[in-house]
Design a protein around this motif. Structure first.
Motif, PDB file in Angstrom:
ATOM      1  N   VAL A 136     -13.109  -3.201 -18.658  1.00  0.00           N
ATOM      2  CA  VAL A 136     -12.356  -4.163 -17.860  1.00  0.00           C
ATOM      3  C   VAL A 136     -11.253  -3.358 -17.199  1.00  0.00           C
ATOM      4  CG1 VAL A 136     -11.025  -6.275 -17.871  1.00  0.00           C
ATOM      5  CG2 VAL A 136     -12.637  -5.858 -19.689  1.00  0.00           C
ATOM      6  N   LEU A 137     -11.157  -3.423 -15.877  1.00  0.00           N
ATOM      7  CA  LEU A 137     -10.085  -2.696 -15.192  1.00  0.00           C
ATOM      8  C   LEU A 137      -9.020  -3.698 -14.780  1.00  0.00           C
ATOM      9  CD1 LEU A 137     -12.128  -0.374 -12.840  1.00  0.00           C
ATOM     10  CD2 LEU A 137     -10.967   0.276 -14.918  1.00  0.00           C
ATOM     11  N   TYR A 138      -7.862  -3.613 -15.409  1.00  0.00           N
ATOM     12  CA  TYR A 138      -6.757  -4.480 -15.016  1.00  0.00           C
ATOM     13  C   TYR A 138      -5.947  -3.731 -13.968  1.00  0.00           C
ATOM     14  CZ  TYR A 138      -7.714  -7.402 -19.048  1.00  0.00           C
ATOM     15  OH  TYR A 138      -8.313  -8.228 -19.952  1.00  0.00           O
ATOM     16  N   CYS A 139      -5.944  -4.229 -12.737  1.00  0.00           N
ATOM     17  CA  CYS A 139      -5.212  -3.575 -11.654  1.00  0.00           C
ATOM     18  C   CYS A 139      -3.961  -4.385 -11.381  1.00  0.00           C
ATOM     19  CB  CYS A 139      -6.044  -3.513 -10.379  1.00  0.00           C
ATOM     20  SG  CYS A 139      -7.693  -2.920 -10.662  1.00  0.00           S
ATOM     21  N   ASP A 140      -2.807  -3.840 -11.726  1.00  0.00           N
ATOM     22  CA  ASP A 140      -1.555  -4.545 -11.478  1.00  0.00           C
ATOM     23  C   ASP A 140      -0.874  -3.935 -10.272  1.00  0.00           C
ATOM     24  OD1 ASP A 140      -1.462  -4.578 -14.927  1.00  0.00           O
ATOM     25  OD2 ASP A 140      -1.499  -6.395 -13.713  1.00  0.00           O
ATOM     26  N   ILE A 141      -0.688  -4.736  -9.263  1.00  0.00           N
ATOM     27  CA  ILE A 141      -0.067  -4.275  -8.025  1.00  0.00           C
ATOM     28  C   ILE A 141       1.297  -4.931  -7.944  1.00  0.00           C
ATOM     29  CG2 ILE A 141      -0.285  -4.212  -5.524  1.00  0.00           C
ATOM     30  CD1 ILE A 141      -3.295  -4.554  -5.951  1.00  0.00           C
ATOM     31  N   ILE A 142       2.343  -4.117  -7.972  1.00  0.00           N
ATOM     32  CA  ILE A 142       3.691  -4.683  -7.976  1.00  0.00           C
ATOM     33  C   ILE A 142       4.437  -4.183  -6.749  1.00  0.00           C
ATOM     34  CG2 ILE A 142       5.829  -4.854  -9.291  1.00  0.00           C
ATOM     35  CD1 ILE A 142       4.219  -4.431 -11.776  1.00  0.00           C
ATOM     36  N   CYS A 143       5.056  -5.120  -6.049  1.00  0.00           N
ATOM     37  CA  CYS A 143       5.807  -4.756  -4.859  1.00  0.00           C
ATOM     38  C   CYS A 143       7.235  -4.439  -5.283  1.00  0.00           C
ATOM     39  CB  CYS A 143       5.777  -5.916  -3.872  1.00  0.00           C
ATOM     40  SG  CYS A 143       6.677  -5.562  -2.369  1.00  0.00           S
ATOM     41  N   LEU A 144       7.717  -3.254  -4.902  1.00  0.00           N
ATOM     42  CA  LEU A 144       9.070  -2.878  -5.292  1.00  0.00           C
ATOM     43  C   LEU A 144      10.067  -3.120  -4.175  1.00  0.00           C
ATOM     44  CD1 LEU A 144       8.192   0.463  -7.058  1.00  0.00           C
ATOM     45  CD2 LEU A 144       8.722  -1.706  -8.118  1.00  0.00           C
ATOM     46  N   ASP A 145       9.570  -3.172  -2.935  1.00  0.00           N
ATOM     47  CA  ASP A 145      10.466  -3.386  -1.803  1.00  0.00           C
ATOM     48  C   ASP A 145       9.638  -4.061  -0.716  1.00  0.00           C
ATOM     49  OD1 ASP A 145      12.718  -1.152   0.034  1.00  0.00           O
ATOM     50  OD2 ASP A 145      12.425  -3.319   0.075  1.00  0.00           O
ATOM     51  N   TYR A 146       9.993  -5.281  -0.355  1.00  0.00           N
ATOM     52  CA  TYR A 146       9.169  -6.028   0.586  1.00  0.00           C
ATOM     53  C   TYR A 146       9.754  -5.945   1.986  1.00  0.00           C
ATOM     54  CZ  TYR A 146       6.508  -9.893   2.538  1.00  0.00           C
ATOM     55  OH  TYR A 146       5.669 -10.657   3.308  1.00  0.00           O
ATOM     56  N   ASP A 147       9.078  -5.205   2.875  1.00  0.00           N
ATOM     57  CA  ASP A 147       9.528  -5.196   4.267  1.00  0.00           C
ATOM     58  C   ASP A 147       8.336  -5.471   5.169  1.00  0.00           C
ATOM     59  OD1 ASP A 147      11.217  -2.834   6.490  1.00  0.00           O
ATOM     60  OD2 ASP A 147      11.237  -5.023   6.388  1.00  0.00           O
ATOM     61  N   GLY A 148       7.569  -6.497   4.845  1.00  0.00           N
ATOM     62  CA  GLY A 148       6.437  -6.879   5.664  1.00  0.00           C
ATOM     63  C   GLY A 148       5.175  -6.112   5.303  1.00  0.00           C
ATOM     64  N   ASN A 149       4.046  -6.616   5.756  1.00  0.00           N
ATOM     65  CA  ASN A 149       2.759  -5.946   5.615  1.00  0.00           C
ATOM     66  C   ASN A 149       2.394  -5.625   4.165  1.00  0.00           C
ATOM     67  OD1 ASN A 149       0.399  -5.015   6.515  1.00  0.00           O
ATOM     68  ND2 ASN A 149       1.179  -3.261   7.634  1.00  0.00           N
TER      69      ASN A 149
END
Lengths: 278, 190
Positions: A136-149
């Protein structure tokens, strides 16, 4: 006077730049922000694969952890890939702490769709023993700074992190029926396709600008995200409402997306080459 | 409610009504879409569909005529036999029409399935969706048949996508005829 105009009438301020075919940060309408990514296995040492991607100011980190589980009864030879996109309150003031908001959930669903549509990882490759054990591949994508896109950066981070994943070899002991994990023998994950996302913001129903910043996304009247793979096939056309576009405009977006794919592929190959002699 | 074949969705539209202070927008109406699946609790898939529907409706509703109000659209899936998203889109548009909200255009949802041999199939059933190589759903607006919303499942080539889009734009005419007939029937009885 120009500073006042930006806060008081942001749309007019932008329109003045767009008339000259450029944007306030100096980019042209079809130009991306500087993309950098940190791919070394030192990004997250406890994860099996990780990558940090910066698209201008937008910073996204992806960590992949591989665990063992029994496959589902109806698909005994398939493993699982579980993506999860998080927009913590530290990345932008619009996100509050608490259960994931609509944007995070929609982004997670988008990433799951991209993985499924592009077949970048075939679930059968994740199976170790038919019906008994699979990855099982748990892919955690976390945004550290949101400036669009967010979507472009997330897809890129996911791709880079998966390229970095080394799975230990697993054997099932015939006598005890237990699995034995050999951490010394590692094989990289088989990635079949390399999808790359390109996002556009629609302005005033007609103008399309590539790689919008957070301000441009707010002022725009719609967004389009196109995901292509290396063969020029469309893995996803994601246009969640917003101003109507003609088929021809959509075609322009697709052409730009295919060019972008080549740029990103070159970047990935360059970074991999610079790391491999270790 | 709208039912093409056996897929059936029921929509309820409430608004423009008083909005909660935390949700109101100073210059336009705030639209909220809730999609309830037939079984189970709404999950990530429903949330992403709600986002698609909400942004499609926001593009056509003249929200600036009703600032600081809330418009709530609740969709309940009664049965799913394929083409669910386009059914939801059609139901949403008819609900907006029925409520009499000011709109800039109408929209309709069309689902195209790309079969393994390359033929385009409109409004696929659940089985056809499973066998298809790719499923593309478009929301087409009534003025100039432009694309309001697009979403794809599975991969396809650029030419195939353009083919599906052209087919969807042609099919949109039939659906808009259906809207006209329904509204005509409703208002001619009373």
């Amino acid at each position: 006077l120009s500073i006042c105009s930006r806060t008081v009438e942001p749309l007019e301020y932008y329109r003045r730049f767009l008339k000259e075919n450029c944007r306030p940060d100096g980019r042209e309408l079809g130009e991306f922000r500087t993309t950098t990514y940190f791919f070394s296995s030192g990004s997250i040492t406890t994860a099996d694969g990780s990558a940090l991607v910066k698209l201008g100011n937008t910073t996204v980190i992806c960590g992949v952890k591989a665990e063992l589980a029994a496959p589902a009864a109806d698909s005994a030879n398939k493993g699982y890939i579980v993506p999860n996109v998080e927009l913590p309150s530290l990345c932008a003031e619009r996100f509050r702490s608490g259960p994931p908001g609509e944007e995070a959930q929609a982004a997670s669903q988008f990433i799951a769709d991209v993985i499924e549509n592009s077949q970048m990882i075939v679930k059968e490759d994740l199976c170790i023993a038919n019906g008994k054990l699979a990855w099982v591949l748990y892919c955690d994508i976390i945004c550290l700074d949101y400036d669009g896109n967010l979507l472009d950066a997330s897809v890129f981070a996911l791709l880079a992190a998966l390229k970095n994943v080394q799975l230990p070899s697993v054997t099932i002991n015939e006598e005890t029926g237990l699995s034995e994990v050999n951490l010394k023998q590692k094989t990289p994950l088989i990635i079949r396709k390399h999808p790359v996302a390109t996002s556009f913001a629609v302005f005033d129903d007609t103008l399309l600008i590539v790689d919008p910043t957070a301000e441009e996304e707010d002022l725009g009247t719609g967004t389009v995200t196109i995901v292509t793979d290396e063969e020029g096939r469309l893995c996803s056309v994601h246009k969640p409402g917003g101003s109507p576009l003609t088929g021809a405009k959509l075609q322009d977006c697709i052409t730009r997306a295919i060019t972008r794919h080549k740029e990103v592929k070159k970047l990935i190959d360059k970074v991999i080459k610079s790391i491999t002699p270790k | 409610s709208v039912s093409p074949g056996d897929t059936s969705v029921l929509a309820g539209l409430y608004g423009p009504a008083e909005a909660k202070v935390s949700k109101e927008l100073p210059d336009r109406a705030a639209l909220e879409v809730l999609l309830r699946p037939k079984v189970g609790l709404p999950g990530v898939l429903e949330r992403s569909r709600e986002q698609l529907l909400r942004q499609t409706c926001e593009a056509v509703i003249l929200g600036v005529l009703h600032p600081r109000t809330a418009v709530t659209l609740v969709l309940q899936v009664l049965s799913d036999a394929g083409s669910l998203l386009s059914c939801c889109l059609n139901t949403a548009c008819m609900a907006l029409l029925d409520a009499g909200l000011p709109l800039t255009a109408l929209f309709c949802g069309v689902t195209c399935a790309l079969q393994p041999d390359g033929t385009v199939l409109l409004d696929p059933t659940a089985r056809q969706e499973e066998e298809a190589r790719a499923i593309l759903t478009f929301a087409i607006s009534s003025t100039e048949r432009k694309v309001l919303m697009a979403t794809t499942k599975g991969s396809c080539s650029v030419e195939e996508m353009q083919q599906c889009l052209a087919a969807a734009q042609r099919a949109a005419d039939t659906i808009f005829e259906f809207y006209r007939d329904s509204v005509h029937r409703r208002y001619s009885k009373s």
